[in-house]
Design a protein around this motif. Structure first.
Motif, short mmCIF file in Angstrom:
data_model
loop_
_atom_site.label_atom_id
_atom_site.label_comp_id
_atom_site.label_asym_id
_atom_site.label_seq_id
_atom_site.Cartn_x
_atom_site.Cartn_y
_atom_site.Cartn_z
N UNK A 398 1.28 -21.74 86.19
CA UNK A 398 0.44 -20.83 86.96
C UNK A 398 -1.04 -21.06 86.68
N UNK A 399 -1.38 -21.62 85.54
CA UNK A 399 -2.78 -21.82 85.17
C UNK A 399 -3.41 -23.02 85.85
N UNK A 400 -2.61 -23.84 86.49
CA UNK A 400 -3.14 -25.07 87.06
C UNK A 400 -3.78 -24.81 88.42
N UNK A 406 0.29 -22.74 96.01
CA UNK A 406 1.70 -23.14 96.01
C UNK A 406 2.61 -21.92 96.15
N UNK A 407 2.38 -20.89 95.32
CA UNK A 407 3.24 -19.71 95.35
C UNK A 407 3.09 -18.96 96.67
N UNK A 408 1.85 -18.69 97.06
CA UNK A 408 1.65 -17.96 98.30
C UNK A 408 2.13 -18.78 99.50
N UNK A 442 14.28 -21.17 77.29
CA UNK A 442 13.16 -21.93 77.83
C UNK A 442 11.85 -21.44 77.23
N UNK A 443 10.75 -21.90 77.81
CA UNK A 443 9.44 -21.50 77.34
C UNK A 443 9.06 -20.13 77.87
N UNK A 444 8.27 -19.39 77.11
CA UNK A 444 7.80 -18.07 77.53
C UNK A 444 6.53 -18.22 78.37
N UNK A 445 6.35 -17.28 79.32
CA UNK A 445 5.16 -17.28 80.18
C UNK A 445 4.60 -15.87 80.29
N UNK A 446 4.57 -15.18 79.17
CA UNK A 446 4.18 -13.77 79.19
C UNK A 446 2.76 -13.57 79.70
N UNK A 447 1.86 -14.49 79.40
CA UNK A 447 0.48 -14.34 79.83
C UNK A 447 0.31 -14.61 81.32
N UNK A 448 1.28 -15.29 81.91
CA UNK A 448 1.19 -15.67 83.33
C UNK A 448 2.03 -14.77 84.23
N UNK A 449 2.85 -13.92 83.63
CA UNK A 449 3.85 -13.17 84.41
C UNK A 449 3.19 -12.28 85.46
N UNK A 450 2.18 -11.52 85.07
CA UNK A 450 1.54 -10.62 86.03
C UNK A 450 0.86 -11.40 87.15
N UNK A 451 0.23 -12.48 86.79
CA UNK A 451 -0.44 -13.30 87.82
C UNK A 451 0.57 -13.78 88.86
#
Length: 962
Positions: A398-400, A406-408, A442-451
């Motif tokens: 999500x940070x890229x 891409x998501x939208x 898998x890897x965690x994405x807690x900082x990206x979840x809300x975004x």
């Protein structure tokens, strides 16, 4: 859902778990509750959309049962059969959407932006209606489950993606020594020499038994040439014992090869296993058949996008169009955070939409994933359940730069394909990389979840898609999901269904997915964040055919009642060949009416203590909710295994003295009552509609929709109903749905208490658009511990309005609001929607098949050669006086009964509907109404085949007052 883990068999967890991401995880352990240090309530701001403002969730069909029971993607022939069946049998009842479910590992054909073009590649490569494929091996990669293969064994077996060589694999597992034979016969082959290769693995500790011959396994080719005279037909065999471990002795997939000279156009491929050890597992993947020396190679094929390579293939849009042509909506299961590994194979072919002409060059989809070593499936940021393989999806970074596009773009892409509903799964795995049963997945994405949620939400709103969030952790009582989703899952997957799904399993709370295990607990625990402009609580799919035992029929009735009272989506997953005699539970027209009116009820709250902390704080067996017309719906549920008696007092729980009561399963009016005492058999339930015997409409706060930290309470005595709400912070709000028969200015009374002078604001909004149609400030004086009234005037439109009380400053307790007589010569008790301009709103119906709106009038007629019965009615509580009922009607054809009626208690007046080609006015005069009377006004039509009755402009007119 993706290929999900299931606990349907008892395995040694350190051995092969013969399940996968296709069948979601049933719990291996029960987690105990923890002690709270803070009260958890709906403290987040809720997403307000055209869908959440409706209240109750959608009524639709999901492909879950077929996919779960077959552990497979949805085959097109079965999909079409289900769509047609739903359109014919359930669309007339309001089930108006068809949604796919998971099992999407086999969807790897992508458009130029890296978006999957269909539910499964087979929809494109071999679409429905194509000629049958002969002369080649079927489903050698097992992406189509067991299709084409025959398995003979007394052990467990199945197909999943866990530890597959690539994509999916076939597995056989036995607790005890066992034998197994896996085979497929291929016909239509041209004569010649053929090669068969396969990947085989023995993942457990007995791999050395197969290497040294203690256990045996082979791959055999036979039936490829006919025997001559007494000579047996030839066979070719290779023992499966070499290359099964790496240098350290760890089990790996060995590659095996065998040849045969085909002379009769057919070939049987057979894998035989004789396992002598306990807890032995056999895994098979990537079986290939080709003419020797002519192995197909994709490396030599020119690259083509699916639309070019398979122009006749069936995309999402193909089926979206088909469903829309049936007059239904289209639902898609997929997570926009997933990226197919196909983008790694052709990194320059997939470009993020909208970046094609960037000054610095386009952004490639492959740049937005942490792929690690693409040749090592254990490397990189994969969605895999902890057991990745080459086909495992990647999580988007999500940070890229370009991630938002891409998501939208993915959400818009689904909308362009015709999707009206998007079911986004495995959110807890993305957020924390943890699973309570599997550990690290898998890897965690807690900082990206809300975004990620925010982008999905924005795109869904812009493209008018309902956003369903599945398998969320719901941390801090669903704080983020409440902000960005329309719908949240509140319990575990349906799995095998039955009473276990509804009321069994774990009864205690755990702090992450799934906080509650069964539907009763989940609905009860999250009821404080449900309702209009709040969350739709999703109890997962319904499989009524899975109920069994002495109480099965009770349980089916209870399930439908609970889901309706909780405002849950009603998602049928039974199929034409499994539903049996269960149509009647899904087709209870009076329950369906509640869903269409947006009912979202709540359990009776006993205290303000969060349900997470104490199961005794809310009564999961007693539910109540209010409809926009002010009437009540009460559900009483016996979750116990013994009979139970309920004594439900209307004054204590609803705040009303008495009301007209109707039993929604018996379809029977019970008359004016002030309480209900009923004994229910185990797992049984009863649902009542209660019309208060009062011309004023009072709406209780405790069953309204509330958020932003509003808390239930019952300390200040003198409240009505089972409690009230504490509103003590600016911005907090309570929302009611209120319907009126005419637009105009109404008197509104707030029953409140306040320790200090406070200010509130009253806003009226349109349900569809959310636009504010009226607002006014409200001054609330200090009441010194007593309940007071604040009177305001409010402008309401005809039909349903959303009336919201906002805290502007200070703090106060809100008990109820009451709608009193309008300034115009009208009363809130007047008959509503008599011109049917709003469809069947406010009318109850016994028959949804033979009733329709044609040219603005009700038309009741036969749809086939069968006779029918129809009752169409509503309850009205007028002021005392003498009334006249008028309506325009006509009928033709043969009717046994055709009349309008007014019923007041035991007194019933009727007027016949005349046979006529033109509309005629009919009248019932001298309707004597006393204070507190509840009238039932309706139409009866009992017709022989071919009869049609039309009705319009129904009016109840007050001639004299009392």
């Amino acid at each position: 859902m993706m290929n999900r883990f299931s606990n349907t068999r008892k395995f040694n967890k350190n051995k092969l778990l013969g399940m996968s991401l296709l069948t979601k995880i049933a719990p291996f352990t029960v987690l105990s509750t923890i002690t709270f240090t803070t009260i958890m309530t709906g403290s987040a701001s809720a997403q307000d959309t055209e869908y959440t403002r409706q209240g109750a969730g959608p009524m639709y069909f999901s492909t879950y049962e077929y996919q779960f029971t077959n552990n497979s993607y949805m085959h097109e022939d079965e999909y079409k059969k289900d769509i047609d069946w739903m359109a014919q049998n359930f669309k007339p009842y309001g089930y108006d959407m068809i949604s796919t479910d998971g099992w999407i590992e086999g969807a790897s054909l992508l458009n130029k932006n890296g978006y999957v073009v269909s539910h499964n590649n087979n929809w494109m490569t071999n679409p429905l209606g194509s000629k049958p494929i002969t002369g080649q091996l079927q489903n050698g990669d097992f992406e189509d489950g067991l299709n084409g293969w025959n398995v003979e064994t007394n052990a467990y077996y199945g197909v999943d993606s866990n530890d597959a060589y690539e994509g999916s694999k076939l597995w056989v597992y036995g607790n005890d020594p066992h034998t197994a034979k896996v085979s497929q016969t291929v016909t239509g082959l041209g004569n010649g020499n053929y090669t068969v290769t396969a990947r085989v693995k023995f993942p457990n500790g007995d791999v050395n038994d197969f290497i040294n011959g203690t256990s045996t396994a082979n791959m055999k080719l036979k039936d490829f040439a006919d025997g001559k005279d007494v000579e047996a037909a030839p066979e070719q065999t290779v023992e499966l014992k070499d290359g099964l471990t790496d240098a350290s002795g760890k089990p790996i997939y060995g590659l095996f090869e065998v040849h045969a000279e085909v002379t009769n156009g057919r070939l049987t491929i057979e894998f035989n296993v004789d396992a002598k050890a306990k807890d032995s597992s056999f895994q098979l993947d990537d079986v290939e058949l080709y003419k020797t020396g002519e192995k197909p190679s994709q490396d030599n094929e020119p690259f083509q996008y699916p639309s070019e390579k398979y122009p006749e293939g069936h995309t999402w849009k193909y089926w979206g169009n088909y469903i829309h042509e049936k007059g239904m909506k289209f639902g898609v299961y997929y997570n926009p955070l997933w990226v197919s590994p196909e983008v790694v194979k052709h990194p320059d072919k997939y470009i993020v939409q909208g970046t094609e002409h960037n000054p610095g060059g386009p952004i490639y989809v492959t740049d937005m994933i942490d792929q690690g070593n693409p040749n090592d499936p254990n490397d990189g940021d994969r969605f895999s359940g902890g057991s990745p393989n080459a086909a495992s999806l990647y999580w988007l970074n999500v940070d890229y730069p370009g991630a938002e596009q891409y998501i939208k773009g993915y959400v818009k892409y689904f909308a362009d394909q015709g999707a009206d509903f998007l079911r986004v799964d495995f959110l807890s795995w993305y957020e924390t990389g943890k699973d309570p049963n599997l550990g690290t997945v898998g890897q965690a994405h807690e900082m990206d979840y809300e975004t990620a949620l925010k982008w999905m939400s924005e795109a869904a709103r812009e493209n008018h898609i309902t956003l369903s969030l599945v398998m969320p952790n719901l941390s801090n009582h669903g704080e983020l999901e409440q902000k960005y989703g329309d719908m949240i899952r509140i319990d575990e997957d349906t799995f095998q269904g039955g009473w276990d799904h509804i009321s069994g399993r774990r009864q205690s709370w755990q702090p992450a997915w799934s906080q509650w295990a069964n539907a009763f607990q989940g609905f009860t625990g999250f009821s404080d964040i449900s309702g209009r402009s709040n969350m739709m609580l999703d109890g997962d799919f319904l499989r009524l055919n899975t109920y069994s035992g002495d109480y099965a029929e009770n349980e089916k009735k209870t399930t439908m009642s609970l889901y309706t009272l909780a405002g849950s989506p009603l998602a049928i997953s039974d199929r034409p060949d499994t539903i049996g005699n269960d149509y009647k539970y899904y087709q209870n027209t009076e329950l369906i009416e509640f869903n269409k009116m947006g009912l979202v009820g709540k359990p009776i709250y006993e205290s303000a203590v969060p349900y997470e902390q104490s199961n005794g704080s809310r009564d999961s067996q007693r539910w109540a909710g209010q409809l926009p017309d002010g009437s009540w719906v009460v559900g009483l549920f016996n979750r116990q295994d013994a009979s139970q008696t309920f004594d439900f007092n209307f004054k204590d729980e609803l705040g009303i003295e008495k009301g007209e009561v109707r039993d929604l399963w018996a379809h029977k009016d019970l008359g004016i009552q002030s309480s209900s005492k009923v004994t229910l058999a185990p797992h049984d339930s009863v649902v009542y509609k209660i019309v208060p015997a009062n011309t004023d409409k009072t709406f209780e706060a405790e069953v309204a929709s509330y958020s932003r930290g509003v808390q239930f309470a019952k300390e200040t005595k003198g409240y009505n109903g089972f409690g009230y709400l504490k509103v003590n912070k600016s911005g907090q709000s309570v929302t009611y749905a209120i319907s009126t028969s005419e637009a105009g200015v109404y008197h509104l009374k707030l029953n409140y208490s306040a320790d200090e002078a406070s200010k509130a604001a009253l806003h009226v909004r349109d349900v569809k658009s959310g636009e504010c149609t009226y607002s006014t400030p409200i001054s609330l004086n200090a009441t010194k511990g007593k309940w007071k009234e604040a009177n305001e005037k409010v402008k309401l439109k005809e039909g349903t309005n959303l009336v919201t009380v906002h805290d502007a400053s200070g703090s106060f307790n809100l008990d109820s609001i009451t709608l009193r007589n309008a300034q115009v010569d009208n009363t809130p008790g007047t008959l509503q929607n008599g011109d049917f301009n709003k469809g069947f709103d406010n009318w109850s119906r016994s028959n949804m098949v033979n009733q329709s709106i044609v040219n603005g009038a009700v038309q009741i007629g036969g749809t086939d050669a069968n006779p029918f019965h129809s009752d169409l009615w509503q309850y009205v509580v007028p002021k005392g006086g003498i009334y006249t009922l008028r309506a325009n009607v006509k009928r033709n054809g043969n009717f046994d009964d055709a009349y309008l009626y007014v019923q007041n208690g035991k007194d019933k007046q009727i007027v016949e509907v005349p046979a006529s080609e033109k509309m005629k006015k009919v009248t019932i005069s001298h309707i004597n109404v006393s204070k507190g009377d509840v009238l039932k006004i309706g139409n009866i039509a009992n017709s022989q085949a071919g009869g049609t009755l039309t009705m319009d402009d129904v009016q109840l007119i007050r001639e004299e007052s009392k």
